[in-house]
Motif scaffolding. Structure first.
Motif, PDB file in Angstrom:
ATOM      1  N   THR B 163      36.485  26.468  19.053  1.00  0.00           N
ATOM      2  CA  THR B 163      37.184  26.045  20.259  1.00  0.00           C
ATOM      3  C   THR B 163      38.080  24.831  19.996  1.00  0.00           C
ATOM      4  O   THR B 163      38.637  24.281  20.933  1.00  0.00           O
ATOM      5  N   ASP B 164      38.194  24.383  18.755  1.00  0.00           N
ATOM      6  CA  ASP B 164      39.229  23.384  18.453  1.00  0.00           C
ATOM      7  C   ASP B 164      40.535  24.070  18.033  1.00  0.00           C
ATOM      8  O   ASP B 164      41.367  23.462  17.366  1.00  0.00           O
ATOM      9  N   PHE B 165      40.688  25.327  18.412  1.00  0.00           N
ATOM     10  CA  PHE B 165      41.918  26.119  18.240  1.00  0.00           C
ATOM     11  C   PHE B 165      42.211  26.487  16.797  1.00  0.00           C
ATOM     12  O   PHE B 165      43.296  26.927  16.484  1.00  0.00           O
ATOM     13  N   LYS B 166      41.239  26.293  15.897  1.00  0.00           N
ATOM     14  CA  LYS B 166      41.527  26.550  14.489  1.00  0.00           C
ATOM     15  C   LYS B 166      40.654  27.675  13.937  1.00  0.00           C
ATOM     16  O   LYS B 166      39.543  27.908  14.401  1.00  0.00           O
ATOM     17  N   THR B 167      41.182  28.313  12.930  1.00  0.00           N
ATOM     18  CA  THR B 167      40.430  29.308  12.183  1.00  0.00           C
ATOM     19  C   THR B 167      40.248  28.777  10.773  1.00  0.00           C
ATOM     20  O   THR B 167      41.200  28.274  10.189  1.00  0.00           O
ATOM     21  N   ARG B 168      39.032  28.866  10.251  1.00  0.00           N
ATOM     22  CA  ARG B 168      38.785  28.290   8.939  1.00  0.00           C
ATOM     23  C   ARG B 168      38.068  29.286   8.042  1.00  0.00           C
ATOM     24  O   ARG B 168      37.354  30.162   8.520  1.00  0.00           O
ATOM     25  N   ILE B 169      38.271  29.115   6.738  1.00  0.00           N
ATOM     26  CA  ILE B 169      37.522  29.915   5.781  1.00  0.00           C
ATOM     27  C   ILE B 169      36.704  28.960   4.912  1.00  0.00           C
ATOM     28  O   ILE B 169      37.243  28.000   4.355  1.00  0.00           O
ATOM     29  N   PHE B 170      35.410  29.216   4.839  1.00  0.00           N
ATOM     30  CA  PHE B 170      34.508  28.383   4.065  1.00  0.00           C
ATOM     31  C   PHE B 170      33.880  29.198   2.946  1.00  0.00           C
ATOM     32  O   PHE B 170      33.821  30.425   3.007  1.00  0.00           O
ATOM     33  N   SER B 171      33.358  28.469   1.963  1.00  0.00           N
ATOM     34  CA  SER B 171      32.520  29.127   0.974  1.00  0.00           C
ATOM     35  C   SER B 171      31.105  29.176   1.534  1.00  0.00           C
ATOM     36  O   SER B 171      30.528  28.156   1.896  1.00  0.00           O
ATOM     37  N   GLY B 172      30.546  30.388   1.598  1.00  0.00           N
ATOM     38  CA  GLY B 172      29.169  30.539   2.051  1.00  0.00           C
ATOM     39  C   GLY B 172      28.301  30.983   0.896  1.00  0.00           C
ATOM     40  O   GLY B 172      27.288  31.650   1.078  1.00  0.00           O
ATOM     41  N   PHE B 173      28.721  30.579  -0.309  1.00  0.00           N
ATOM     42  CA  PHE B 173      28.050  31.018  -1.531  1.00  0.00           C
ATOM     43  C   PHE B 173      26.774  30.206  -1.756  1.00  0.00           C
ATOM     44  O   PHE B 173      26.817  28.983  -1.853  1.00  0.00           O
ATOM     45  N   VAL B 174      25.640  30.898  -1.804  1.00  0.00           N
ATOM     46  CA  VAL B 174      24.359  30.228  -2.037  1.00  0.00           C
ATOM     47  C   VAL B 174      23.877  30.608  -3.425  1.00  0.00           C
ATOM     48  O   VAL B 174      23.510  31.755  -3.669  1.00  0.00           O
ATOM     49  N   LYS B 175      23.886  29.645  -4.338  1.00  0.00           N
ATOM     50  CA  LYS B 175      23.622  30.025  -5.729  1.00  0.00           C
ATOM     51  C   LYS B 175      22.162  30.383  -5.977  1.00  0.00           C
ATOM     52  O   LYS B 175      21.847  31.032  -6.972  1.00  0.00           O
ATOM     53  N   ASP B 176      21.272  29.998  -5.042  1.00  0.00           N
ATOM     54  CA  ASP B 176      19.857  30.345  -5.205  1.00  0.00           C
ATOM     55  C   ASP B 176      19.588  31.838  -5.083  1.00  0.00           C
ATOM     56  O   ASP B 176      18.621  32.342  -5.624  1.00  0.00           O
ATOM     57  N   VAL B 177      20.415  32.538  -4.309  1.00  0.00           N
ATOM     58  CA  VAL B 177      20.072  33.929  -4.028  1.00  0.00           C
ATOM     59  C   VAL B 177      21.054  34.953  -4.585  1.00  0.00           C
ATOM     60  O   VAL B 177      20.809  36.144  -4.491  1.00  0.00           O
ATOM     61  N   GLU B 178      22.154  34.508  -5.186  1.00  0.00           N
ATOM     62  CA  GLU B 178      23.115  35.515  -5.631  1.00  0.00           C
ATOM     63  C   GLU B 178      23.903  35.043  -6.844  1.00  0.00           C
ATOM     64  O   GLU B 178      23.977  33.852  -7.133  1.00  0.00           O
TER      65      GLU B 178
END
Lengths: 150, 370
Positions: B163-178
């Motif tokens: 709702t701050d009018f922005k679209t973002r792309i993050f890294s959701g990489f979890v090195k413990d599981v993949e």
């Protein structure tokens, strides 16, 4: 127990002011924008170039500035420009505008309603009907949602 | 054929399908999630999940591992496993102090992400040794409520709208599981968890209501409350196309193939948009073509009932012309995948769930245009 005093002062306390992640409006590069040039618009109007005056108005909106008097002046100017059209000329003028200018015109119309003068509302309603026919509900939604007002 | 299923008068706020599409979980704007099984053309409720203390905001059903995850305004998420004919919940500690708004399984189903009003995303994964779902937070630089999420097909990147009018792309990489995912656009080697990979604004206001990665993962589409639809194409240097439409705002969107996007929302009908390789985003058509209804004779009973309910006699004020009688809350690909969708389902505030046959609709609409 606290007493109910009916005081509503506390509602105006900005509880978020110390939050460093607080939302802030985007600042764009065009900080030095001037808004529409009053004398130029008046000149165009007096020489009968209504459409040029309208385009000048729509291309130079005072969007970023926080100066309310400047915005109010622009709105008054817009009402003046719009009222100088005869109702038969409106359709033609709207046809020349692109979708950005249509959105901007819708904004001026709504803020024109806000600071109304004698007879301005009837004229603005005529404009509203014709701009709505082109811009649809989307243009009204954008007046409501845009953070930057004219 | 378009199928309409009704689930009462309450709004269907969210729904989810199992893999074979013969089971359905939905919430009718309440604290409960109802699970239905299809028996002979109608939906039979066989379980009610009552664990949530406040309104359920989102449901997602993992197709292969057959687990349901739900989240709600009570700030909790539950993972439901089907054991011995019953759905049993496991509480997930999200560590948030505001309502959870949206939940999505990752494509490999080894983790899920929850967006919340606490201005953060919790990415949760299962820790074997503790027998426990762990959550990690993505906080910066989200400035407001996270309203929508979508996983990139590579199982590591996460798009979110806020709702701050922005679209973002993050890294959701979890090195413990993949293991490290293969390269993809936006992915620049720095893959540590929570890195901001991109941030987009389409100029002007409007809360972002939904985001969707294209099937290839090269493009990202989102819809906002200023009636706009936007696409960013990473394959052509982050070129952004914004279309400010004449319609009411969209609430949900999805890709139906690599060049078509569907938007649904306050206009009560699914609208199709196409994105060309040249980066042109245009409105294609409305997929809800209303049938011409003949105004037949009206029974006296009907007439007085209408008069009573609507204070109007005329028949055309009774119904909205569209199939959904109110705002559409969600759209999901029903059969096929985002790559080549043949049917999609929409749920609405009118309590209906509609399954649309995209292939035949597309054909009939194409016929109309010629």
């Amino acid at each position: 127990m606290s007493k109910n005093t009916g005081s509503c002062k506390f509602r105006k306390v900005d509880v978020d002011q110390f939050d460093e992640d607080k939302y802030q409006d985007e600042l764009t590069e065009e900080q030095a924008e001037q808004g529409p040039n009053v004398s130029e618009v008046t000149n165009l109007l007096s020489s009968g170039k209504n459409t040029d005056a309208l385009t000048h108005l729509l291309n130079n909106p005072p969007m970023v500035t926080k100066n309310i008097t400047m915005k109010d002046k622009a709105t008054q100017l817009a009402v003046k420009v719009l009222s100088s059209f005869r109702s038969s000329e409106i359709d033609q003028a709207i046809q020349l505008l692109d979708f950005k200018q249509i959105d901007m015109l819708m904004k001026y119309i709504y803020y024109g309603f806000e600071c109304q003068t004698e007879g301005s509302s009837a004229m603005l309603l005529t404009w509203h009907e014709k701009v709505f026919a082109v811009g649809g509900l989307g243009s009204i939604v954008r007046v409501l949602t845009d953070r930057k007002r004219v | 054929m378009t199928e309409v299923h009704n689930f009462g008068t309450e709004a269907v706020t969210c729904h989810a399908w199992n893999k074979n599409r013969n089971e359905l979980a939905l919430s009718s704007n309440s604290t409960e999630v109802k699970v239905y099984k299809k028996t002979g053309g109608c939906w039979q409720e066989y379980e009610t999940m009552t664990e949530h203390g406040q309104r359920v905001t989102s449901i997602d059903w993992a197709p292969n591992s057959n687990r349901i995850v739900t989240c709600g305004s009570d700030r909790n998420a539950y993972v439901w496993n089907y054991n011995d004919g019953k759905w049993t919940p496991i509480l997930v500690i999200l560590r948030i102090n505001r309502s959870a708004t949206v939940v999505k399984w990752s494509p490999k189903e080894n983790k899920f992400a929850v967006g919340s009003g606490a201005r953060l995303i919790s990415v949760c994964y299962f820790e074997e040794e503790n027998n426990w779902w762990v959550s990690k937070h993505i906080k910066k630089p989200i400035r407001s409520t996270v309203t929508c999420l979508d996983w990139h097909p590579n199982n590591a990147m996460l798009a979110c709208g806020s709702t701050d009018f922005k679209t973002r792309i993050f890294s959701g990489f979890v090195k413990d599981v993949e293991a490290k995912p293969s390269g993809a656009p936006w992915w620049d080697g720095k893959m540590s968890f929570g890195t901001l990979l991109a941030e987009y604004s389409n100029g002007g206001g409007g809360w972002v209501h939904d985001v969707s990665f294209s099937p290839s993962g090269d493009k990202l589409a989102w819809v906002g409350h200023n009636s706009s639809i936007s696409v960013v194409n990473a394959a052509t240097g982050q070129q952004m196309a914004v279309l400010k439409t004449n319609f009411l705002p969209f609430v949900s969107c999805t890709w139906l193939n690599e060049s078509s996007i569907l938007g649904v929302g306050y206009d009560c009908c699914p609208l199709l948009f196409s994105y060309s390789d040249q980066g042109q985003l245009i409105f294609t058509c409305n997929l809800d073509v209303p049938k011409e209804q003949s105004i037949g004779t009206q029974s006296a009973m009907q007439r007085f009932r209408d008069l009573d309910r609507m204070a109007a006699i005329s028949d055309d004020t009774k119904n909205v012309k569209t199939l959904h009688q109110n705002t559409i809350t969600q759209v999901i690909v029903y059969s096929g995948t985002k790559e080549d969708c043949s049917k999609f389902s929409t749920s609405g505030v009118d309590g209906n769930l509609i399954i649309w046959d995209f292939k035949s609709l597309e054909k009939s609409v194409a016929g109309l245009r010629i």
